[in-house]
Motif scaffolding. Structure first.
Motif, mmCIF file in Angstrom:
data_model
loop_
_atom_site.group_PDB
_atom_site.id
_atom_site.type_symbol
_atom_site.label_atom_id
_atom_site.label_comp_id
_atom_site.label_asym_id
_atom_site.label_seq_id
_atom_site.Cartn_x
_atom_site.Cartn_y
_atom_site.Cartn_z
ATOM 1 N N ILE A 7 0.869 -1.177 0.000
ATOM 2 C CA ILE A 7 0.000 0.000 0.000
ATOM 3 C C ILE A 7 0.903 1.224 0.000
ATOM 4 O O ILE A 7 1.599 1.496 0.995
ATOM 5 C CB ILE A 7 -0.939 0.022 1.220
ATOM 6 C CG1 ILE A 7 -1.907 -1.161 1.171
ATOM 7 C CG2 ILE A 7 -1.733 1.321 1.272
ATOM 8 C CD1 ILE A 7 -2.889 -1.192 2.338
ATOM 9 N N GLY A 8 0.917 1.948 -1.118
ATOM 10 C CA GLY A 8 1.819 3.094 -1.249
ATOM 11 C C GLY A 8 3.260 2.627 -1.130
ATOM 12 O O GLY A 8 3.673 1.646 -1.755
ATOM 13 N N PRO A 9 4.041 3.288 -0.283
ATOM 14 C CA PRO A 9 5.460 2.913 -0.164
ATOM 15 C C PRO A 9 5.708 1.742 0.786
ATOM 16 O O PRO A 9 6.841 1.275 0.901
ATOM 17 C CB PRO A 9 6.101 4.191 0.405
ATOM 18 C CG PRO A 9 5.007 4.819 1.215
ATOM 19 C CD PRO A 9 3.731 4.507 0.486
ATOM 20 N N VAL A 10 4.649 1.274 1.452
ATOM 21 C CA VAL A 10 4.824 0.251 2.484
ATOM 22 C C VAL A 10 4.389 -1.119 1.973
ATOM 23 O O VAL A 10 3.284 -1.275 1.450
ATOM 24 C CB VAL A 10 4.026 0.602 3.758
ATOM 25 C CG1 VAL A 10 4.184 -0.495 4.817
ATOM 26 C CG2 VAL A 10 4.467 1.955 4.305
ATOM 27 N N THR A 11 5.263 -2.107 2.120
ATOM 28 C CA THR A 11 4.912 -3.490 1.816
ATOM 29 C C THR A 11 4.629 -4.220 3.127
ATOM 30 O O THR A 11 5.506 -4.309 3.989
ATOM 31 C CB THR A 11 6.040 -4.203 1.065
ATOM 32 O OG1 THR A 11 6.261 -3.544 -0.187
ATOM 33 C CG2 THR A 11 5.677 -5.663 0.803
ATOM 34 N N HIS A 12 3.408 -4.704 3.258
ATOM 35 C CA HIS A 12 3.015 -5.431 4.464
ATOM 36 C C HIS A 12 3.283 -6.915 4.244
ATOM 37 O O HIS A 12 2.879 -7.498 3.229
ATOM 38 C CB HIS A 12 1.531 -5.206 4.760
ATOM 39 C CG HIS A 12 1.217 -3.786 5.113
ATOM 40 N ND1 HIS A 12 1.241 -3.314 6.403
ATOM 41 C CD2 HIS A 12 0.884 -2.734 4.318
ATOM 42 C CE1 HIS A 12 0.931 -2.026 6.406
ATOM 43 N NE2 HIS A 12 0.705 -1.640 5.150
ATOM 44 N N VAL A 13 3.986 -7.521 5.191
ATOM 45 C CA VAL A 13 4.389 -8.925 5.083
ATOM 46 C C VAL A 13 3.676 -9.731 6.163
ATOM 47 O O VAL A 13 3.670 -9.350 7.343
ATOM 48 C CB VAL A 13 5.917 -9.077 5.235
ATOM 49 C CG1 VAL A 13 6.313 -10.544 5.136
ATOM 50 C CG2 VAL A 13 6.640 -8.241 4.188
ATOM 51 N N PHE A 14 3.092 -10.855 5.750
ATOM 52 C CA PHE A 14 2.410 -11.763 6.666
ATOM 53 C C PHE A 14 3.109 -13.118 6.554
ATOM 54 O O PHE A 14 3.187 -13.698 5.467
ATOM 55 C CB PHE A 14 0.929 -11.856 6.304
ATOM 56 C CG PHE A 14 0.281 -10.500 6.157
ATOM 57 C CD1 PHE A 14 -0.086 -9.770 7.278
ATOM 58 C CD2 PHE A 14 0.096 -9.926 4.899
ATOM 59 C CE1 PHE A 14 -0.653 -8.509 7.156
ATOM 60 C CE2 PHE A 14 -0.469 -8.674 4.757
ATOM 61 C CZ PHE A 14 -0.851 -7.958 5.894
ATOM 62 N N ASN A 15 3.625 -13.589 7.651
ATOM 63 C CA ASN A 15 4.561 -14.713 7.625
ATOM 64 C C ASN A 15 3.939 -16.044 7.238
ATOM 65 O O ASN A 15 4.640 -16.931 6.750
ATOM 66 C CB ASN A 15 5.250 -14.839 8.987
ATOM 67 C CG ASN A 15 6.208 -13.690 9.230
ATOM 68 O OD1 ASN A 15 6.946 -13.291 8.332
ATOM 69 N ND2 ASN A 15 6.178 -13.139 10.424
ATOM 70 N N ASP A 16 2.648 -16.197 7.462
ATOM 71 C CA ASP A 16 1.977 -17.434 7.069
ATOM 72 C C ASP A 16 0.482 -17.180 6.967
ATOM 73 O O ASP A 16 0.003 -16.065 7.238
ATOM 74 C CB ASP A 16 2.272 -18.583 8.050
ATOM 75 C CG ASP A 16 1.963 -18.232 9.495
ATOM 76 O OD1 ASP A 16 1.102 -17.368 9.740
ATOM 77 O OD2 ASP A 16 2.580 -18.846 10.399
ATOM 78 N N LEU A 17 -0.270 -18.185 6.574
ATOM 79 C CA LEU A 17 -1.709 -18.034 6.374
ATOM 80 C C LEU A 17 -2.419 -17.714 7.682
ATOM 81 O O LEU A 17 -3.380 -16.943 7.707
ATOM 82 C CB LEU A 17 -2.268 -19.319 5.753
ATOM 83 C CG LEU A 17 -3.751 -19.317 5.361
ATOM 84 C CD1 LEU A 17 -4.076 -18.175 4.408
ATOM 85 C CD2 LEU A 17 -4.120 -20.662 4.735
ATOM 86 N N ARG A 18 -1.933 -18.274 8.765
ATOM 87 C CA ARG A 18 -2.534 -18.008 10.068
ATOM 88 C C ARG A 18 -2.444 -16.518 10.415
ATOM 89 O O ARG A 18 -3.423 -15.913 10.865
ATOM 90 C CB ARG A 18 -1.832 -18.861 11.130
ATOM 91 C CG ARG A 18 -2.344 -18.685 12.534
ATOM 92 C CD ARG A 18 -1.727 -19.736 13.449
ATOM 93 N NE ARG A 18 -0.269 -19.777 13.339
ATOM 94 C CZ ARG A 18 0.494 -20.715 13.855
ATOM 95 N NH1 ARG A 18 -0.057 -21.737 14.497
ATOM 96 N NH2 ARG A 18 1.811 -20.682 13.732
ATOM 97 N N GLU A 19 -1.281 -15.927 10.190
ATOM 98 C CA GLU A 19 -1.121 -14.501 10.472
ATOM 99 C C GLU A 19 -1.953 -13.656 9.526
ATOM 100 O O GLU A 19 -2.574 -12.667 9.931
ATOM 101 C CB GLU A 19 0.347 -14.090 10.371
ATOM 102 C CG GLU A 19 0.563 -12.621 10.703
ATOM 103 C CD GLU A 19 2.015 -12.183 10.614
ATOM 104 O OE1 GLU A 19 2.267 -10.972 10.801
ATOM 105 O OE2 GLU A 19 2.898 -13.035 10.349
ATOM 106 N N LEU A 20 -1.998 -14.035 8.257
ATOM 107 C CA LEU A 20 -2.797 -13.292 7.280
ATOM 108 C C LEU A 20 -4.273 -13.280 7.688
ATOM 109 O O LEU A 20 -4.926 -12.233 7.657
ATOM 110 C CB LEU A 20 -2.643 -13.926 5.895
ATOM 111 C CG LEU A 20 -3.479 -13.307 4.770
ATOM 112 C CD1 LEU A 20 -3.081 -11.862 4.520
ATOM 113 C CD2 LEU A 20 -3.367 -14.134 3.495
ATOM 114 N N MET A 21 -4.789 -14.432 8.086
ATOM 115 C CA MET A 21 -6.196 -14.517 8.504
ATOM 116 C C MET A 21 -6.455 -13.653 9.732
ATOM 117 O O MET A 21 -7.461 -12.935 9.815
ATOM 118 C CB MET A 21 -6.550 -15.967 8.800
ATOM 119 C CG MET A 21 -6.604 -16.869 7.582
ATOM 120 S SD MET A 21 -8.175 -16.724 6.710
ATOM 121 C CE MET A 21 -9.210 -17.781 7.748
#
Length: 465
Positions: A7-21
């Motif tokens: 989103i804009g200049p920031v890349t959001h990282v989610f380490n696995d599906l559990r964290e993404l959910m």
């Protein structure tokens, strides 16, 4: 596997599906308490946008709780119906949302789909939905069950008559039952939460309910909501049980905290079926759930509370229940802080359960230390009525004096039926008119003209003996 969204200049990282959910979940206090919630609104939106692009088939290949260590995960994977899943196999989570809301999808389509939807798929798509989406999609899901009457038909609303008493006083319980019947409630079940686990007192409650239903030929079912092992003991002792009740959760460890596992539930299901007490069907199980139960048992495995709740529905689905009920605000503000969170959770639970093929009711409720009030419950009650909820609770005055929480009253059911034009279970409706408790339109009749009132009052008096 990592998941990313920019989103804009920031890349959001989610380490696995559990964290993404977890990060994609609408805000609630329980996820903050567990340390899994999004840290900002931007991070939540990034997770939701990433989740929207995720293929549904991902959930068949990446387990949130490992298969080897959890029997609920094994149940989900082993029972998945690939043929039922086929119509949505190529969809993303976002595409699934659009498909559910489209005109091409109707009740029959969703009935065929149910066995192909895993809990994680249901939870994921709900995280992308507004409240109105949850209502519209749930309304398309008609889940019909039967024991002594027929529940879940379109344009019907049933009520669990909940006559709890802080000392299990038989006359007090009977008086509450009489009150509920006079208001046309009790078609879902007459269900008592006992204050005591004393087998002798429990047996008295089962016998009282059985005598009431037999004497007045009421087309409904009874339940005493004690632990499943107590109910198995009662069946062995020859007590007259209709439904088997148990609270359930979404992980093996959480269920173990309730003193149950799948094998015990299978034993109870088989025992209840052997009694053959149903007259129009053999759906004999009654389950209750609630967001936050796995976290409160420290058995959530880092999974957000709403996804853990949907996993409990996989357990329920295994046993073809007559009733499933999310007691949505009962655990307290540590898990659902205020009216806004309770309303959202109630709509989520109802939608996800219905999508998975369950006959969902909702205990529209809150504890006295939550930032909620009865106006919030009126709002959720009305929204659930529009969404096609199978049943709600009927508590005298909406105040459960044994469990000490606020729920919905007999009057609330009258309100919802009047506003939305909803009828009772058909067999129960016929009985009420026969007893002159209602007129031919389903509206309450003059109680003094009822054929049943004198005998019901005598039953109340006799119950004190």
């Amino acid at each position: 596997m990592q998941y990313r969204h920019r989103i804009g200049p920031v890349t959001h990282v989610f380490n696995d599906l559990r964290e993404l959910m977890a990060k994609a979940t609408p805000a609630r206090s329980g996820d903050v308490l567990a340390g899994v919630a999004a840290k900002s609104a931007e991070e939540r939106v990034a997770a939701q946008m990433c989740l929207a692009d995720l293929p549904l088939s991902t959930f068949l290949n990446e387990a949130l709780i490992p298969y080897e260590g959890d029997e609920v995960t094994r149940l989900i994977v082993d029972r998945h119906d690939a043929d039922a899943f086929a119509p949505i196999r190529a969809l993303t989570v976002g595409g699934f949302r659009d498909w559910l809301l489209s005109d091409q999808v109707d009740s029959e389509t969703l009935k065929k789909l149910a066995a192909g939807v895993t809990p994680e798929m249901a939870a994921a798509v709900s995280k992308l939905m507004r409240n109105q989406d949850l209502i519209l999609a749930a309304r398309k899901c008609n889940v019909v069950t039967r024991f002594r009457n027929t529940l879940g038909l379109p344009e019907r609303l049933a009520v669990r008559l909940q006559p709890n008493h802080p000392t299990d006083d038989a006359r007090g319980i009977a008086a509450s039952i009489l009150d509920g019947l006079l208001y046309g409630c009790g078609d879902a079940v007459i269900g008592i939460n006992p204050a005591s686990e004393d087998p002798t007192k429990l047996a008295q409650l089962w016998r009282m309910l059985d005598e009431l239903i037999r004497r007045f030929e009421i087309p409904t079912q009874s339940c005493v909501l004690t632990h499943v092992t107590r109910q198995l003991d009662a069946i062995s002792a020859g007590e007259p049980l209709d439904l088997i009740f148990q609270s359930i959760a979404g992980s093996e460890a959480a269920n173990r905290s309730f003193g149950i596992d799948l094998a015990l539930l299978r034993e109870a299901h088989s025992a209840a079926l052997s009694l053959k007490r149903g007259t129009v069907g053999d759906d004999v199980m009654y389950f209750e759930t609630g967001q936050g139960s796995a976290l409160s048992a420290n058995a959530h495995h880092g999974v957000d509370q709403q996804t853990m709740e949907t996993r409990a529905y996989a357990v329920a689905r295994e046993f073809r229940p007559l009733l499933v009920n999310t007691v949505v605000g009962f655990i307290g503000p540590e898990y659902l802080y205020d009216g806004k969170q309770i309303i959202r959770a109630g709509l989520e639970d109802h939608f996800c359960g219905k999508l998975m093929g369950l006959p969902m009711g909702v205990d529209v409720c809150y504890t006295n230390h939550a930032e909620a009030d009865q106006d919030d419950m009126d709002t959720l009650l009305t929204l659930l009525g529009a969404a096609g909820v199978n049943y709600i609770m009927g508590v005298p005055g909406a105040d459960d004096i044994m469990l000490n929480y606020q729920s919905t009253s007999f009057h609330d059911a009258l309100y919802l039926r009047e506003v939305l034009g909803l009828k009772r279970a058909p067999e129960f409706e016929v009985w009420l008119e026969k007893m002159r408790l209602t007129d031919h339109t389903g509206k309450l009749a003059d109680g003094s003209a009822s054929l049943a009132l004198p005998a019901l009052r005598k039953f109340t008096d006799d119950s004190a003996a």
